[in-house]
Design a protein around this motif. Structure first.
Motif, short mmCIF file in Angstrom:
data_model
loop_
_atom_site.label_atom_id
_atom_site.label_comp_id
_atom_site.label_asym_id
_atom_site.label_seq_id
_atom_site.Cartn_x
_atom_site.Cartn_y
_atom_site.Cartn_z
N VAL A 1 29.37 -130.70 79.05
CA VAL A 1 28.31 -129.70 79.17
C VAL A 1 28.56 -128.57 78.18
CG1 VAL A 1 27.25 -128.00 80.70
CG2 VAL A 1 27.91 -130.25 81.59
N GLY A 2 27.52 -128.16 77.50
CA GLY A 2 27.64 -127.10 76.51
C GLY A 2 27.79 -127.60 75.09
N SER A 3 27.94 -128.91 74.92
CA SER A 3 28.07 -129.49 73.57
C SER A 3 26.69 -129.56 72.93
CB SER A 3 28.67 -130.89 73.65
OG SER A 3 29.92 -130.87 74.29
N SER A 4 26.56 -129.01 71.74
CA SER A 4 25.28 -129.01 71.03
C SER A 4 25.19 -130.20 70.09
CB SER A 4 25.13 -127.72 70.21
OG SER A 4 25.11 -126.59 71.06
N ILE A 5 24.02 -130.85 70.10
CA ILE A 5 23.82 -131.95 69.16
C ILE A 5 23.73 -131.41 67.74
CG2 ILE A 5 22.73 -133.43 70.88
CD1 ILE A 5 20.01 -132.71 69.69
N HIS A 6 23.88 -132.30 66.77
CA HIS A 6 23.86 -131.97 65.33
C HIS A 6 25.04 -131.08 64.95
CE1 HIS A 6 19.54 -133.24 64.11
NE2 HIS A 6 19.98 -133.98 65.11
N THR A 7 26.19 -131.36 65.56
CA THR A 7 27.42 -130.66 65.21
C THR A 7 28.54 -131.67 65.05
OG1 THR A 7 28.11 -130.37 67.52
CG2 THR A 7 26.74 -128.63 66.56
N GLN A 8 29.59 -131.26 64.35
CA GLN A 8 30.75 -132.13 64.19
C GLN A 8 31.42 -132.40 65.53
OE1 GLN A 8 33.14 -130.18 61.19
NE2 GLN A 8 32.01 -131.13 59.51
N ALA A 9 31.41 -131.40 66.41
CA ALA A 9 32.01 -131.59 67.74
C ALA A 9 31.26 -132.67 68.51
CB ALA A 9 31.98 -130.27 68.51
N PHE A 10 29.94 -132.68 68.42
CA PHE A 10 29.18 -133.70 69.13
C PHE A 10 29.44 -135.08 68.54
CE2 PHE A 10 25.68 -136.02 70.98
CZ PHE A 10 25.51 -135.42 72.22
N ALA A 11 29.60 -135.13 67.23
CA ALA A 11 29.94 -136.41 66.60
C ALA A 11 31.25 -136.95 67.15
CB ALA A 11 30.03 -136.25 65.09
N LYS A 12 32.23 -136.08 67.33
CA LYS A 12 33.52 -136.49 67.90
C LYS A 12 33.34 -137.00 69.33
CE LYS A 12 38.14 -134.64 68.96
NZ LYS A 12 38.06 -134.73 70.43
N HIS A 13 32.56 -136.27 70.13
CA HIS A 13 32.33 -136.68 71.51
C HIS A 13 31.62 -138.04 71.60
CE1 HIS A 13 33.89 -132.99 73.00
NE2 HIS A 13 32.86 -132.25 72.62
N HIS B 1 27.51 -139.04 63.06
CA HIS B 1 26.74 -139.27 64.27
C HIS B 1 26.80 -138.08 65.22
CE1 HIS B 1 24.94 -143.15 63.70
NE2 HIS B 1 26.04 -143.54 63.11
N GLY B 2 26.40 -136.92 64.67
CA GLY B 2 26.33 -135.70 65.45
C GLY B 2 25.13 -135.64 66.36
N CYS B 3 24.30 -136.68 66.36
CA CYS B 3 23.19 -136.78 67.29
C CYS B 3 23.39 -137.97 68.24
CB CYS B 3 21.86 -136.92 66.54
SG CYS B 3 20.41 -136.37 67.47
N GLY B 4 24.52 -138.63 68.10
CA GLY B 4 24.86 -139.71 69.04
C GLY B 4 24.00 -140.94 68.94
N HIS B 5 23.46 -141.23 67.75
CA HIS B 5 22.60 -142.40 67.63
C HIS B 5 23.38 -143.71 67.80
CE1 HIS B 5 18.96 -140.40 65.43
NE2 HIS B 5 19.36 -139.72 66.49
#
Length: 400
Positions: free
Chosen positions: A340-352, A94-98
């Motif tokens: 702020v600064g977190s990019s979607i479609h990344t593993q970091a965004f999935a964690k967030h 869920h690197g796009c936060g769906h």
């Protein structure tokens, strides 16, 4: 309807969302922990349907010919459609936060179901699968999902509160090259290298990029590249996303991309086959009157929503919500669910997307959508303004 009556309806909807907040966050976490891709969102769709039923809103799984989509209506009058997305990305999850989008949509639907009859409106709550390439909203719209719908809305995860995503038109392209296998050492002259054709096609697109609009995007991957190094590859394939500002400019760009890819086959003595996959995703048409209501309601929760056209903070992508926005007045605001600064479609965004900021976005997103829908239901003047904005935007109704 008097202002104090509207405030009471909003308070009632928000109270219903607060009462369900723990369930909403749990739904978000459960979907996050069970990532599923296009049209295979069996866990997520069943969880959302079951949770919706338990919270008092009946929905039908498989609605409008979508196996993992669902829909349910309540009330009568001007119709607001709230949408949930819940598919995930390969490997990233869920690197796009769906998961956040799904739970926020569920929460908004629950809040609106509690006041629909009193507010004189009808709610349609829809679960829309396969946003990450499968066009679930397009499929459902083709089968009547928007019949009688006056406005549609959803919120999308991001690193900031924004009025909209910079959604540009997109279509996927599959290109296959067919050559002739041969022993790469003993008789390479007998072969026709399909991988060379695919590589040359990739480089041809790279050369094309400097002569397209700065806002346009063409990017691809290799799907098949041969069997072993000592065999001249007889087959190779690539998959591409072709993006442009609007459906019209996309239609101008598509033949140029295809010509670059096909010419590589000719150069290498290979045949080429291509397939434009599914319906193109359209650009997003944000309804300004509806957006203004969303901004005002977000401010009540302490969220300052900025316009990417003036703030410079942009999230660029493509979504099948763009197609919906050409058919009915729509908004697709971005809600801050990550630093702020977190990019979607990344593993970091999935964690967030499973952290406290995301949990807060679930509840706040639900409330802001619910309050925005109530504004629309209770104000004939706003209904007319939304309709005027939609017509003025000159949407392309041929997006299905």
């Amino acid at each position: 309807m008097l202002d104090n009556e509207v405030v009471q309806l909003k308070n009632q909807a928000c109270a219903a969302i607060d009462a369900a907040a723990q369930t909403l966050v749990e739904v978000s976490h459960e979907i996050h922990d069970h990532p599923e891709q296009n049209y295979a969102e069996f866990f997520a769709s069943e969880l959302l349907c079951r949770s919706s039923e338990n919270l008092g809103l009946s929905v039908e799984l498989g609605a409008y010919s979508s196996g993992t989509g669902f829909s349910g209506d309540i009330g009568s009058g001007p119709t607001v459609c709230i949408m949930s997305e819940y598919d995930a990305l390969p490997d990233i999850g869920h690197g796009c936060g769906h998961n956040v989008i799904a739970a926020a949509g569920l929460g908004a639907a629950i809040g609106l179901a509690a006041v629909a009859n009193s507010a004189g409106g009808r709610l349609r709550y829809m679960g829309t699968p396969a946003e990450e390439g499968g066009g679930g909203k397009i499929l459902m719209a083709q089968n009547g999902a928007l019949t009688g719908v006056d406005v549609a809305m959803m919120v999308h995860s991001a690193d900031a509160d924004l009025t909209t995503i910079d959604a540009i038109a997109l279509q996927q392209l599959l290109v296959e090259y067919f050559g002739e296998e041969a022993h790469a050492a003993a008789a390479p002259h007998k072969g026709r290298n399909a991988l060379d054709a695919a590589v040359l096609g990739y480089m041809s697109v790279a050369a094309l990029r400097q002569h397209i609009l700065p806002t346009e995007r063409v990017h691809g991957i290799f799907l098949k590249a041969g069997e072993k190094p000592n065999i001249v590859p007889r087959e190779a394939s690539t998959e591409w996303y072709v993006r442009s500002d609007t459906i019209s400019t996309l239609n101008d760009l598509k033949p140029r991309v295809l010509a670059a890819l096909e010419s590589a086959g000719t150069a290498c003595g290979c045949s080429v086959e291509h397939q434009w996959m599914g319906s193109p995703y359209a650009d997003m048409v944000t309804n300004e009157s509806l957006s203004a209501s969303y901004i005002a309601n977000a401010a009540l929760l302490g969220r300052s929503v900025s316009d990417p056209r003036t703030s410079g903070h942009r999230v660029v992508g493509s979504t099948d919500m763009g197609n919906i926005s050409h058919l009915v007045p729509s908004i697709h605001p971005m809600i801050a669910s990550a630093p702020v600064g977190s990019s979607i479609h990344t593993q970091a965004f999935a964690k967030h997307s499973r952290e406290p900021l995301a949990d807060k976005a679930v509840v706040d997103g639900a409330k802001v959508m619910a309050m925005t829908a109530i504004d629309f239901w209770t104000s004939p003047e706003r209904q007319m303004a939304v309709a005027r904005d939609f017509q003025a935007a000159n949407p392309d109704k041929n997006v299905l």
